[in-house]
Design an enzyme around this catalytic site. Structure first.
Site, PDB file in Angstrom:
ATOM      1  N   LEU A 159       0.825  -1.207   0.000  1.00  0.00           N
ATOM      2  CA  LEU A 159       0.000   0.000   0.000  1.00  0.00           C
ATOM      3  C   LEU A 159       0.861   1.260   0.000  1.00  0.00           C
ATOM      4  O   LEU A 159       2.041   1.213   0.354  1.00  0.00           O
ATOM      5  CB  LEU A 159      -0.926  -0.024   1.219  1.00  0.00           C
ATOM      6  CG  LEU A 159      -1.880  -1.234   1.254  1.00  0.00           C
ATOM      7  CD1 LEU A 159      -2.534  -1.373   2.611  1.00  0.00           C
ATOM      8  CD2 LEU A 159      -2.936  -1.103   0.158  1.00  0.00           C
ATOM      9  N   PRO A 160       0.290   2.402  -0.390  1.00  0.00           N
ATOM     10  CA  PRO A 160       1.101   3.611  -0.591  1.00  0.00           C
ATOM     11  C   PRO A 160       1.736   4.199   0.666  1.00  0.00           C
ATOM     12  O   PRO A 160       2.851   4.703   0.622  1.00  0.00           O
ATOM     13  CB  PRO A 160       0.106   4.607  -1.212  1.00  0.00           C
ATOM     14  CG  PRO A 160      -0.975   3.771  -1.792  1.00  0.00           C
ATOM     15  CD  PRO A 160      -1.087   2.585  -0.888  1.00  0.00           C
ATOM     16  N   THR A 179       6.075   0.501   2.464  1.00  0.00           N
ATOM     17  CA  THR A 179       7.119   1.237   3.174  1.00  0.00           C
ATOM     18  C   THR A 179       6.448   2.312   4.002  1.00  0.00           C
ATOM     19  O   THR A 179       5.902   3.279   3.479  1.00  0.00           O
ATOM     20  CB  THR A 179       8.120   1.862   2.187  1.00  0.00           C
ATOM     21  OG1 THR A 179       8.773   0.815   1.451  1.00  0.00           O
ATOM     22  CG2 THR A 179       9.184   2.662   2.936  1.00  0.00           C
ATOM     23  N   LYS A 238       9.450  10.645   0.011  1.00  0.00           N
ATOM     24  CA  LYS A 238       8.631   9.958   1.019  1.00  0.00           C
ATOM     25  C   LYS A 238       9.510   9.170   1.984  1.00  0.00           C
ATOM     26  O   LYS A 238       9.337   9.248   3.214  1.00  0.00           O
ATOM     27  CB  LYS A 238       7.639   9.024   0.337  1.00  0.00           C
ATOM     28  CG  LYS A 238       6.904   8.090   1.291  1.00  0.00           C
ATOM     29  CD  LYS A 238       6.297   6.905   0.566  1.00  0.00           C
ATOM     30  CE  LYS A 238       5.867   5.828   1.550  1.00  0.00           C
ATOM     31  NZ  LYS A 238       5.402   4.594   0.888  1.00  0.00           N
ATOM     32  N   LYS A 266      15.021  -0.496   5.969  1.00  0.00           N
ATOM     33  CA  LYS A 266      14.706   0.030   4.637  1.00  0.00           C
ATOM     34  C   LYS A 266      14.959   1.532   4.562  1.00  0.00           C
ATOM     35  O   LYS A 266      15.580   2.025   3.602  1.00  0.00           O
ATOM     36  CB  LYS A 266      13.230  -0.278   4.311  1.00  0.00           C
ATOM     37  CG  LYS A 266      12.642   0.454   3.098  1.00  0.00           C
ATOM     38  CD  LYS A 266      13.201  -0.030   1.783  1.00  0.00           C
ATOM     39  CE  LYS A 266      12.636   0.743   0.596  1.00  0.00           C
ATOM     40  NZ  LYS A 266      11.222   0.457   0.304  1.00  0.00           N
TER      41      LYS A 266
END
Length: 325
Positions: free
Chosen positions: A90-91, A124, A274, A199
């Site tokens: 998902l975003p 993420t 982001k 990450k």
């Protein structure tokens, strides 16, 4: 402790199917989120013989997966109604929270899943958000893993992604055969949230490296050096880094990279922004100083105002805007 499965072939050699119930049957999987990353990941699971029920708000995306053999659900809850494993891509954190926890924090997908369900979230998001969902899942007897990926859309299509996983070791062991279908390198980074932390540490460093490499090449070019000659020199010197090796930001220095294709494809600058923002959020939450990360965040924030859809190597355009045209 960091655990690493170095290759898909090694993984599949030890466990060639999922053993969710200690037999040779593959679990039914619900896949939620079929964007540029999620769709090819789901397709690779179908190719490996997994039964998939999928959900996405995009009719185009669900049609693509239906043609590949998946069943299309009307909602995340519908998709997971007969699944032993749920995978999401998902975003942002708000979407993960909405799907799994719902508006009230207790009326989302987790409330509908039976005990023992394995949930793998490859979005993420902030480590704190991952831990919040993991805590809620644990109270319901559900295994939750944060498993963000590295490798881009090319890796998603090729099934060569790197998975960076946070969560319980037993849940990680159950997830490995499934992740091995979609990825080549699989790391167990630690407890819940550890996948997200690893990450964003990697991507913060990548943003710093790209901004610094672009700055160095620009300095050389503005002083009469050929960008390829300078890149070759730095490749054989102590400034050598990943961006110079495989992702040079200067046009026509390297083939088959976004900089030689009008900065199209690759990893969009707004996605780098982001991830840098997530790194800064984590640094603030844990009172850790990241001055170089903060500077890279500032540079990409300015750059993405007009170039958010261009590859993140387009940051070199801050020094010479003609390179972006």
């Amino acid at each position: 402790m960091l655990h690493h499965k170095s290759s898909r072939s090694d993984e599949m050699g030890t466990k060639d199917t999922s053993t969710m119930d200690n037999n040779n049957s593959k679990p039914n999987i619900a896949f939620i989120g079929l964007g540029n990353m999620g769709a090819p990941m789901a397709e690779n699971l179908l190719k490996a013989g997994y039964e998939l029920s999928v959900f996405d708000l995009s009719e185009t995306a669900t049609k693509r997966l239906k043609q590949a053999g998946a069943s299309v659900a009307e909602s995340p809850k519908d998709a997971a109604s007969n699944a032993q494993v749920v995978i999401s891509m998902l975003p942002a954190g708000q979407h993960v929270h909405s799907v799994y926890l719902g508006d009230s924090g207790s009326d989302g997908l987790l409330a509908e899943l039976p005990k023992g369900t394995l949930v793998i979230d490859s979005s993420t998001i902030a480590a704190a958000d991952a831990r919040t969902v993991a805590e809620a899942a644990s109270k319901l007897g559900i295994d939750f893993l944060d498993a963000p990926v590295s490798g881009g859309t090319g890796g998603a299509v090729a099934g060569s992604l790197t998975f960076i996983v946070g969560g319980d070791a037993a849940a990680f062991a159950k997830a490995e055969p499934i992740l091995a279908v979609m990825g080549k390198n699989i790391f167990h980074a630690g407890d819940h949230g550890a996948g997200q932390v690893a990450k964003i540490c990697n991507n913060m460093l990548l943003g710093i490296l790209m901004a610094g490499t672009a700055e160095a090449i620009n300095l050389g070019v503005k002083n009469g050096l050929d960008p390829k000659v300078l890149s070759d020199i730095m490749l054989q010197s102590s400034g050598r880094n990943w961006t110079l090796e495989v992702y040079n930001p200067y046009p026509q220095v390297m083939e088959n990279v976004p900089s030689s294709n009008g900065y199209q494809g690759g990893f969009m600058s707004k996605l780098m922004q982001k991830d840098l923002n997530l790194a800064m959020q984590t640094a603030q939450d844990t009172e850790v100083e990241t001055p170089m990360g903060a500077k890279a965040t500032e540079l990409y924030a300015s750059h993405t105002v007009e170039n958010g859809d261009k590859d993140f190597s387009s940051i070199i355009g801050r020094h010479d805007v003609s390179l972006l045209s």
